[in-house]
Design an enzyme around this catalytic site. Structure first.
Site, PDB file in Angstrom:
ATOM      1  N   LYS A  14      39.897 -41.166  28.313  1.00 12.04           N
ATOM      2  CA  LYS A  14      39.692 -40.156  27.203  1.00 12.04           C
ATOM      3  C   LYS A  14      39.105 -38.982  27.799  1.00 12.04           C
ATOM      4  O   LYS A  14      39.672 -37.871  27.602  1.00 12.04           O
ATOM      5  CB  LYS A  14      38.670 -40.521  26.114  1.00 12.04           C
ATOM      6  CG  LYS A  14      39.168 -41.932  25.412  1.00 12.04           C
ATOM      7  CD  LYS A  14      38.036 -42.391  24.506  1.00 12.04           C
ATOM      8  CE  LYS A  14      36.529 -42.818  24.657  1.00 12.04           C
ATOM      9  NZ  LYS A  14      36.803 -44.083  25.494  1.00 12.04           N
ATOM     10  N   ARG A  89      34.011 -43.269  16.341  1.00 13.37           N
ATOM     11  CA  ARG A  89      33.973 -44.629  16.696  1.00 13.37           C
ATOM     12  C   ARG A  89      33.825 -45.792  15.767  1.00 13.37           C
ATOM     13  O   ARG A  89      33.593 -46.890  16.070  1.00 13.37           O
ATOM     14  CB  ARG A  89      32.885 -44.697  17.857  1.00 13.37           C
ATOM     15  CG  ARG A  89      33.202 -44.471  19.319  1.00 13.37           C
ATOM     16  CD  ARG A  89      32.231 -44.519  20.233  1.00 13.37           C
ATOM     17  NE  ARG A  89      32.220 -45.030  21.369  1.00 13.37           N
ATOM     18  CZ  ARG A  89      32.549 -44.125  22.517  1.00 13.37           C
ATOM     19  NH1 ARG A  89      32.534 -42.848  22.453  1.00 13.37           N
ATOM     20  NH2 ARG A  89      32.561 -44.593  23.954  1.00 13.37           N
ATOM     21  N   ARG A 128      33.497 -46.153  38.727  1.00 13.77           N
ATOM     22  CA  ARG A 128      32.974 -44.670  38.549  1.00 13.77           C
ATOM     23  C   ARG A 128      31.480 -44.939  38.864  1.00 13.77           C
ATOM     24  O   ARG A 128      30.705 -43.999  38.902  1.00 13.77           O
ATOM     25  CB  ARG A 128      33.415 -44.319  36.995  1.00 13.77           C
ATOM     26  CG  ARG A 128      32.613 -43.057  36.656  1.00 13.77           C
ATOM     27  CD  ARG A 128      33.157 -42.261  35.395  1.00 13.77           C
ATOM     28  NE  ARG A 128      32.604 -43.409  34.343  1.00 13.77           N
ATOM     29  CZ  ARG A 128      33.136 -42.971  33.126  1.00 13.77           C
ATOM     30  NH1 ARG A 128      33.712 -42.134  32.817  1.00 13.77           N
ATOM     31  NH2 ARG A 128      32.824 -44.137  32.069  1.00 13.77           N
ATOM     32  N   ARG A 134      25.616 -43.258  36.005  1.00 15.81           N
ATOM     33  CA  ARG A 134      25.549 -43.772  34.502  1.00 15.81           C
ATOM     34  C   ARG A 134      25.017 -45.429  34.754  1.00 15.81           C
ATOM     35  O   ARG A 134      26.094 -46.269  34.971  1.00 15.81           O
ATOM     36  CB  ARG A 134      26.926 -43.598  34.021  1.00 15.81           C
ATOM     37  CG  ARG A 134      27.247 -42.198  33.394  1.00 15.81           C
ATOM     38  CD  ARG A 134      28.489 -41.826  32.803  1.00 15.81           C
ATOM     39  NE  ARG A 134      28.731 -42.879  31.691  1.00 15.81           N
ATOM     40  CZ  ARG A 134      29.820 -42.787  30.915  1.00 15.81           C
ATOM     41  NH1 ARG A 134      30.502 -41.808  31.068  1.00 15.81           N
ATOM     42  NH2 ARG A 134      29.815 -43.535  29.679  1.00 15.81           N
ATOM     43  N   ARG A 146      30.112 -53.104  25.985  1.00 16.81           N
ATOM     44  CA  ARG A 146      30.953 -51.925  25.456  1.00 16.81           C
ATOM     45  C   ARG A 146      32.365 -52.324  25.042  1.00 16.81           C
ATOM     46  O   ARG A 146      32.616 -51.669  23.989  1.00 16.81           O
ATOM     47  CB  ARG A 146      30.900 -50.761  26.523  1.00 16.81           C
ATOM     48  CG  ARG A 146      29.615 -50.393  26.702  1.00 16.81           C
ATOM     49  CD  ARG A 146      29.638 -49.512  28.188  1.00 16.81           C
ATOM     50  NE  ARG A 146      30.489 -48.264  28.126  1.00 16.81           N
ATOM     51  CZ  ARG A 146      30.681 -47.621  29.489  1.00 16.81           C
ATOM     52  NH1 ARG A 146      30.482 -48.015  30.635  1.00 16.81           N
ATOM     53  NH2 ARG A 146      31.556 -46.519  29.129  1.00 16.81           N
TER      54      ARG A 146
HETATM   55  P1  B4P Z   1      37.044 -42.172  30.971  1.00 14.46           P
HETATM   56  O1  B4P Z   1      37.942 -43.224  29.937  1.00 14.46           O
HETATM   57  O2  B4P Z   1      37.764 -41.005  30.923  1.00 14.46           O
HETATM   58  O3  B4P Z   1      35.711 -42.456  30.474  1.00 14.46           O
HETATM   59  P2  B4P Z   1      35.100 -41.814  29.508  1.00 14.46           P
HETATM   60  O4  B4P Z   1      35.599 -40.903  28.372  1.00 14.46           O
HETATM   61  O5  B4P Z   1      33.757 -41.519  29.832  1.00 14.46           O
HETATM   62  O6  B4P Z   1      34.772 -42.940  28.023  1.00 14.46           O
HETATM   63  P3  B4P Z   1      33.495 -43.640  27.698  1.00 14.46           P
HETATM   64  O7  B4P Z   1      33.810 -44.694  26.656  1.00 14.46           O
HETATM   65  O8  B4P Z   1      32.932 -44.490  28.951  1.00 14.46           O
HETATM   66  O9  B4P Z   1      32.162 -42.791  27.340  1.00 14.46           O
HETATM   67  P4  B4P Z   1      31.713 -42.097  26.415  1.00 14.46           P
HETATM   68  O10 B4P Z   1      30.963 -41.047  27.060  1.00 14.46           O
HETATM   69  O11 B4P Z   1      32.509 -41.596  25.198  1.00 14.46           O
HETATM   70  O12 B4P Z   1      37.171 -42.737  32.421  1.00 14.46           O
HETATM   71  C1  B4P Z   1      36.779 -43.836  33.035  1.00 14.46           C
HETATM   72  C2  B4P Z   1      37.186 -43.879  34.587  1.00 14.46           C
HETATM   73  O13 B4P Z   1      38.403 -44.150  34.719  1.00 14.46           O
HETATM   74  C3  B4P Z   1      37.009 -42.614  35.159  1.00 14.46           C
HETATM   75  O14 B4P Z   1      36.412 -42.918  36.436  1.00 14.46           O
HETATM   76  C4  B4P Z   1      38.234 -42.061  35.622  1.00 14.46           C
HETATM   77  O15 B4P Z   1      38.453 -41.253  36.659  1.00 14.46           O
HETATM   78  C5  B4P Z   1      39.022 -43.038  35.510  1.00 14.46           C
HETATM   79  N1  B4P Z   1      40.432 -43.009  35.165  1.00 14.46           N
HETATM   80  C6  B4P Z   1      40.994 -42.253  33.855  1.00 14.46           C
HETATM   81  N2  B4P Z   1      42.430 -42.334  33.995  1.00 14.46           N
HETATM   82  C7  B4P Z   1      42.575 -43.257  35.154  1.00 14.46           C
HETATM   83  C8  B4P Z   1      44.048 -43.433  35.287  1.00 14.46           C
HETATM   84  N3  B4P Z   1      45.232 -43.075  34.471  1.00 14.46           N
HETATM   85  N4  B4P Z   1      44.090 -44.521  36.630  1.00 14.46           N
HETATM   86  C9  B4P Z   1      42.826 -44.762  37.277  1.00 14.46           C
HETATM   87  N5  B4P Z   1      41.844 -44.451  36.757  1.00 14.46           N
HETATM   88  C10 B4P Z   1      41.518 -43.639  35.765  1.00 14.46           C
HETATM   89  O16 B4P Z   1      30.519 -43.046  25.521  1.00 14.46           O
HETATM   90  C11 B4P Z   1      29.177 -43.201  26.280  1.00 14.46           C
HETATM   91  C12 B4P Z   1      28.393 -44.166  25.418  1.00 14.46           C
HETATM   92  O17 B4P Z   1      27.849 -43.051  24.590  1.00 14.46           O
HETATM   93  C13 B4P Z   1      28.841 -45.152  24.396  1.00 14.46           C
HETATM   94  O18 B4P Z   1      28.926 -46.393  24.953  1.00 14.46           O
HETATM   95  C14 B4P Z   1      27.859 -45.032  23.223  1.00 14.46           C
HETATM   96  O19 B4P Z   1      26.722 -45.783  23.376  1.00 14.46           O
HETATM   97  C15 B4P Z   1      27.586 -43.479  23.176  1.00 14.46           C
HETATM   98  N6  B4P Z   1      28.357 -43.049  22.039  1.00 14.46           N
HETATM   99  C16 B4P Z   1      29.449 -41.846  22.450  1.00 14.46           C
HETATM  100  N7  B4P Z   1      30.146 -41.364  21.379  1.00 14.46           N
HETATM  101  C17 B4P Z   1      29.565 -42.162  20.380  1.00 14.46           C
HETATM  102  C18 B4P Z   1      29.846 -42.115  18.829  1.00 14.46           C
HETATM  103  N8  B4P Z   1      30.964 -41.515  18.502  1.00 14.46           N
HETATM  104  N9  B4P Z   1      29.391 -43.009  18.112  1.00 14.46           N
HETATM  105  C19 B4P Z   1      28.308 -43.792  18.685  1.00 14.46           C
HETATM  106  N10 B4P Z   1      27.992 -43.849  19.866  1.00 14.46           N
HETATM  107  C20 B4P Z   1      28.680 -42.977  21.041  1.00 14.46           C
END
Ligand code: B4P
Length: 193
Positions: A14, A89, A128, A134, A146
Protein backbone atom coordinates in the site's frame (compact mmCIF):
# COMPACT_ATOMS: atom_id res chain seq x y z
CA UNK A 1 -12.02 14.71 -7.20
CA UNK A 2 -10.34 11.34 -7.53
CA UNK A 3 -10.48 9.58 -4.16
CA UNK A 4 -8.88 6.15 -3.96
CA UNK A 5 -8.91 3.71 -1.06
CA UNK A 6 -5.74 1.63 -1.44
CA UNK A 7 -6.47 -1.54 0.48
CA UNK A 8 -4.70 -4.76 1.40
CA UNK A 9 -3.17 -6.77 4.24
CA UNK A 10 -0.02 -5.57 6.06
CA UNK A 11 2.89 -5.72 3.62
CA UNK A 12 0.70 -5.82 0.50
CA UNK A 13 2.45 -2.76 -0.96
CA UNK A 14 0.00 0.00 0.00
CA UNK A 15 2.68 2.50 1.04
CA UNK A 16 4.89 1.60 -1.92
CA UNK A 17 2.12 1.94 -4.50
CA UNK A 18 0.68 5.09 -2.90
CA UNK A 19 3.92 6.92 -3.72
CA UNK A 20 3.57 6.01 -7.41
CA UNK A 21 -0.13 6.90 -7.58
CA UNK A 22 0.22 10.32 -5.93
CA UNK A 23 2.92 11.22 -8.47
CA UNK A 24 0.97 9.91 -11.45
CA UNK A 25 -2.35 11.52 -10.53
CA UNK A 26 -1.29 14.55 -8.44
CA UNK A 27 -3.15 13.33 -5.34
CA UNK A 28 -2.61 13.88 -1.61
CA UNK A 29 -1.32 10.82 0.28
CA UNK A 30 -3.09 10.11 3.58
CA UNK A 31 -1.51 7.18 5.45
CA UNK A 32 -2.86 6.65 8.95
CA UNK A 33 0.19 4.47 9.71
CA UNK A 34 2.56 7.33 8.74
CA UNK A 35 0.54 9.89 10.72
CA UNK A 36 0.58 7.63 13.81
CA UNK A 37 4.33 7.01 13.47
CA UNK A 38 4.78 10.80 13.24
CA UNK A 39 2.90 11.20 16.54
CA UNK A 40 5.11 8.53 18.15
CA UNK A 41 8.26 10.30 16.92
CA UNK A 42 7.06 13.58 18.40
CA UNK A 43 6.24 11.84 21.68
CA UNK A 44 2.65 13.14 21.86
CA UNK A 45 0.09 11.59 24.24
CA UNK A 46 -1.77 10.16 21.25
CA UNK A 47 1.49 8.70 19.91
CA UNK A 48 2.36 7.03 23.21
CA UNK A 49 -1.08 5.42 23.45
CA UNK A 50 -0.97 4.31 19.79
CA UNK A 51 2.53 2.84 20.14
CA UNK A 52 1.42 0.29 22.72
CA UNK A 53 -1.24 -1.04 20.33
CA UNK A 54 0.86 -0.82 17.15
CA UNK A 55 3.78 -2.70 18.72
CA UNK A 56 1.37 -5.58 19.42
CA UNK A 57 -0.08 -5.48 15.90
CA UNK A 58 -3.49 -4.30 17.18
CA UNK A 59 -5.59 -1.52 15.65
CA UNK A 60 -5.72 1.97 17.14
CA UNK A 61 -9.31 2.96 18.20
CA UNK A 62 -11.60 4.15 15.40
CA UNK A 63 -12.31 7.56 16.94
CA UNK A 64 -8.58 8.38 17.06
CA UNK A 65 -7.87 7.63 13.39
CA UNK A 66 -11.16 9.17 12.19
CA UNK A 67 -10.26 12.41 14.00
CA UNK A 68 -6.81 12.47 12.37
CA UNK A 69 -8.18 11.86 8.88
CA UNK A 70 -10.92 14.46 9.29
CA UNK A 71 -8.30 17.12 10.05
CA UNK A 72 -6.16 16.16 7.00
CA UNK A 73 -9.15 16.14 4.62
CA UNK A 74 -10.08 19.63 5.78
CA UNK A 75 -6.51 20.86 5.15
CA UNK A 76 -6.46 19.47 1.58
CA UNK A 77 -10.07 19.91 0.50
CA UNK A 78 -9.18 22.02 -2.57
CA UNK A 79 -6.79 19.42 -4.07
CA UNK A 80 -7.33 16.94 -6.91
CA UNK A 81 -8.17 14.15 -4.47
CA UNK A 82 -6.68 11.63 -2.05
CA UNK A 83 -5.06 8.24 -1.83
CA UNK A 84 -6.24 6.75 1.48
CA UNK A 85 -3.51 4.28 2.50
CA UNK A 86 -4.26 1.95 5.41
CA UNK A 87 -7.61 3.68 6.05
CA UNK A 88 -10.41 2.67 6.43
CA UNK A 89 -9.46 -0.49 8.36
CA UNK A 90 -12.91 -1.17 9.88
CA UNK A 91 -16.47 -0.79 8.64
CA UNK A 92 -17.00 2.02 11.19
CA UNK A 93 -14.05 3.90 9.65
CA UNK A 94 -15.47 3.34 6.14
CA UNK A 95 -18.85 4.78 7.14
CA UNK A 96 -17.20 7.78 8.83
CA UNK A 97 -15.09 8.44 5.72
CA UNK A 98 -18.22 8.51 3.53
CA UNK A 99 -19.78 11.10 5.85
CA UNK A 100 -16.61 13.25 5.91
CA UNK A 101 -16.33 13.24 2.11
CA UNK A 102 -20.03 13.93 1.62
CA UNK A 103 -19.65 17.04 3.77
CA UNK A 104 -17.02 18.22 1.23
CA UNK A 105 -19.33 17.39 -1.70
CA UNK A 106 -17.26 14.42 -2.88
CA UNK A 107 -17.04 10.62 -2.48
CA UNK A 108 -14.76 7.57 -2.82
CA UNK A 109 -14.15 6.79 -6.49
CA UNK A 110 -12.97 3.21 -5.98
CA UNK A 111 -11.36 0.79 -3.54
CA UNK A 112 -8.34 -1.01 -5.02
CA UNK A 113 -7.50 -4.14 -3.03
CA UNK A 114 -3.96 -5.52 -3.44
CA UNK A 115 -4.00 -9.31 -3.20
CA UNK A 116 -0.85 -11.02 -1.87
CA UNK A 117 -0.50 -14.51 -0.27
CA UNK A 118 0.22 -14.64 3.51
CA UNK A 119 3.69 -16.24 3.12
CA UNK A 120 4.85 -13.41 0.84
CA UNK A 121 3.47 -10.79 3.30
CA UNK A 122 5.46 -12.31 6.14
CA UNK A 123 8.66 -12.43 4.08
CA UNK A 124 8.30 -8.79 2.95
CA UNK A 125 7.63 -7.47 6.46
CA UNK A 126 10.51 -9.39 8.06
CA UNK A 127 12.81 -8.11 5.30
CA UNK A 128 11.68 -4.51 5.91
CA UNK A 129 12.09 -5.08 9.66
CA UNK A 130 15.86 -5.51 9.18
CA UNK A 131 16.20 -1.84 8.24
CA UNK A 132 12.96 0.02 9.11
CA UNK A 133 13.37 0.06 12.88
CA UNK A 134 9.63 -0.71 13.10
CA UNK A 135 9.02 -3.04 16.08
CA UNK A 136 5.87 -4.39 14.38
CA UNK A 137 7.98 -5.67 11.43
CA UNK A 138 10.57 -7.51 13.52
CA UNK A 139 8.64 -10.20 15.36
CA UNK A 140 6.92 -13.14 13.65
CA UNK A 141 4.19 -13.33 16.33
CA UNK A 142 3.31 -9.65 15.92
CA UNK A 143 3.23 -10.03 12.13
CA UNK A 144 0.94 -13.07 12.48
CA UNK A 145 -1.33 -11.02 14.77
CA UNK A 146 -1.44 -8.14 12.25
CA UNK A 147 -2.55 -10.56 9.54
CA UNK A 148 -5.16 -12.12 11.89
CA UNK A 149 -6.51 -8.66 12.85
CA UNK A 150 -6.67 -7.84 9.14
CA UNK A 151 -8.70 -10.99 8.41
CA UNK A 152 -11.06 -10.36 11.35
CA UNK A 153 -11.62 -6.58 11.34
CA UNK A 154 -10.34 -5.19 8.07
CA UNK A 155 -11.13 -7.69 5.29
CA UNK A 156 -14.93 -7.14 5.77
CA UNK A 157 -14.42 -3.53 4.59
CA UNK A 158 -14.27 -5.04 1.06
CA UNK A 159 -17.95 -5.93 1.33
CA UNK A 160 -18.77 -2.36 2.30
CA UNK A 161 -17.33 -1.04 -0.98
CA UNK A 162 -18.58 -4.03 -3.01
CA UNK A 163 -22.06 -2.98 -1.87
CA UNK A 164 -21.43 0.38 -3.54
CA UNK A 165 -19.94 -1.31 -6.68
CA UNK A 166 -16.58 0.34 -5.92
CA UNK A 167 -14.45 -2.71 -5.04
CA UNK A 168 -11.73 -3.87 -7.44
CA UNK A 169 -9.17 -6.61 -6.72
CA UNK A 170 -5.65 -6.15 -8.11
CA UNK A 171 -2.83 -8.74 -8.16
CA UNK A 172 -0.15 -7.39 -5.79
CA UNK A 173 2.59 -9.87 -6.79
CA UNK A 174 5.43 -9.03 -9.16
CA UNK A 175 7.35 -5.97 -10.32
CA UNK A 176 6.38 -2.73 -8.50
CA UNK A 177 5.97 -0.81 -11.81
CA UNK A 178 3.78 -3.56 -13.26
CA UNK A 179 1.53 -3.42 -10.17
CA UNK A 180 1.22 0.38 -10.54
CA UNK A 181 0.17 -0.16 -14.17
CA UNK A 182 -2.52 -2.64 -13.01
CA UNK A 183 -3.78 -0.11 -10.45
CA UNK A 184 -3.86 2.64 -13.11
CA UNK A 185 -5.88 0.37 -15.37
CA UNK A 186 -8.39 -0.22 -12.56
CA UNK A 187 -8.60 3.54 -11.86
CA UNK A 188 -9.22 4.23 -15.56
CA UNK A 189 -11.97 1.59 -15.60
CA UNK A 190 -13.56 3.14 -12.50
CA UNK A 191 -13.54 6.67 -13.92
CA UNK A 192 -14.82 5.72 -17.40
CA UNK A 193 -18.40 6.81 -17.76
P1 B4P B 1 3.69 -1.95 2.33
O1 B4P B 1 2.54 -2.86 2.16
O2 B4P B 1 3.78 -0.79 1.41
O3 B4P B 1 3.57 -1.64 3.85
P2 B4P B 1 2.64 -0.57 4.60
O4 B4P B 1 1.94 0.33 3.68
O5 B4P B 1 3.56 0.08 5.53
O6 B4P B 1 1.51 -1.39 5.32
P3 B4P B 1 1.32 -1.74 6.82
O7 B4P B 1 -0.01 -2.40 6.88
O8 B4P B 1 2.51 -2.52 7.27
O9 B4P B 1 1.43 -0.46 7.72
P4 B4P B 1 0.54 0.76 8.19
O10 B4P B 1 1.52 1.83 8.30
O11 B4P B 1 -0.65 1.01 7.34
O12 B4P B 1 5.12 -2.64 2.13
C1 B4P B 1 5.66 -3.66 2.92
C2 B4P B 1 7.04 -4.07 2.37
O13 B4P B 1 6.89 -4.80 1.15
C3 B4P B 1 7.99 -2.92 2.05
O14 B4P B 1 9.26 -3.21 2.56
C4 B4P B 1 8.04 -2.86 0.53
O15 B4P B 1 9.27 -2.42 0.04
C5 B4P B 1 7.77 -4.30 0.14
N1 B4P B 1 7.11 -4.41 -1.14
C6 B4P B 1 6.10 -3.61 -1.60
N2 B4P B 1 5.70 -4.00 -2.83
C7 B4P B 1 6.48 -5.10 -3.16
C8 B4P B 1 6.54 -5.97 -4.31
N3 B4P B 1 5.74 -5.80 -5.37
N4 B4P B 1 7.42 -6.99 -4.30
C9 B4P B 1 8.25 -7.17 -3.22
N5 B4P B 1 8.25 -6.37 -2.11
C10 B4P B 1 7.37 -5.36 -2.08
O16 B4P B 1 -0.03 0.31 9.65
C11 B4P B 1 0.81 0.07 10.76
C12 B4P B 1 -0.01 -0.03 12.05
O17 B4P B 1 -0.63 1.26 12.34
C13 B4P B 1 -1.20 -1.01 12.05
O18 B4P B 1 -0.80 -2.33 12.36
C14 B4P B 1 -2.10 -0.38 13.15
O19 B4P B 1 -1.65 -0.69 14.44
C15 B4P B 1 -1.93 1.11 12.94
N6 B4P B 1 -2.95 1.71 12.05
C16 B4P B 1 -2.70 2.28 10.84
N7 B4P B 1 -3.84 2.70 10.27
C17 B4P B 1 -4.84 2.38 11.12
C18 B4P B 1 -6.27 2.53 11.06
N8 B4P B 1 -6.88 3.08 10.01
N9 B4P B 1 -7.00 2.07 12.11
C19 B4P B 1 -6.41 1.51 13.17
N10 B4P B 1 -5.07 1.34 13.29
C20 B4P B 1 -4.28 1.75 12.27
Amino acid sequence: MLNIVLFGPPGAGKGTQSQNLIEQYGLVHLSTGDILRGEIKEGTDLGMKAKKLMDLGELVPDEVVIGMISHKIELNKHGKGFVFDGFPRTQAQAKALDVLLELKGTEITCMLALEVPDEELKARLLERGKSSGRPDDQNEEVIANRVAVYQRDTAPVKEYYAGQSKYRAVNGLGDIGDITARLAEAIDAATEV
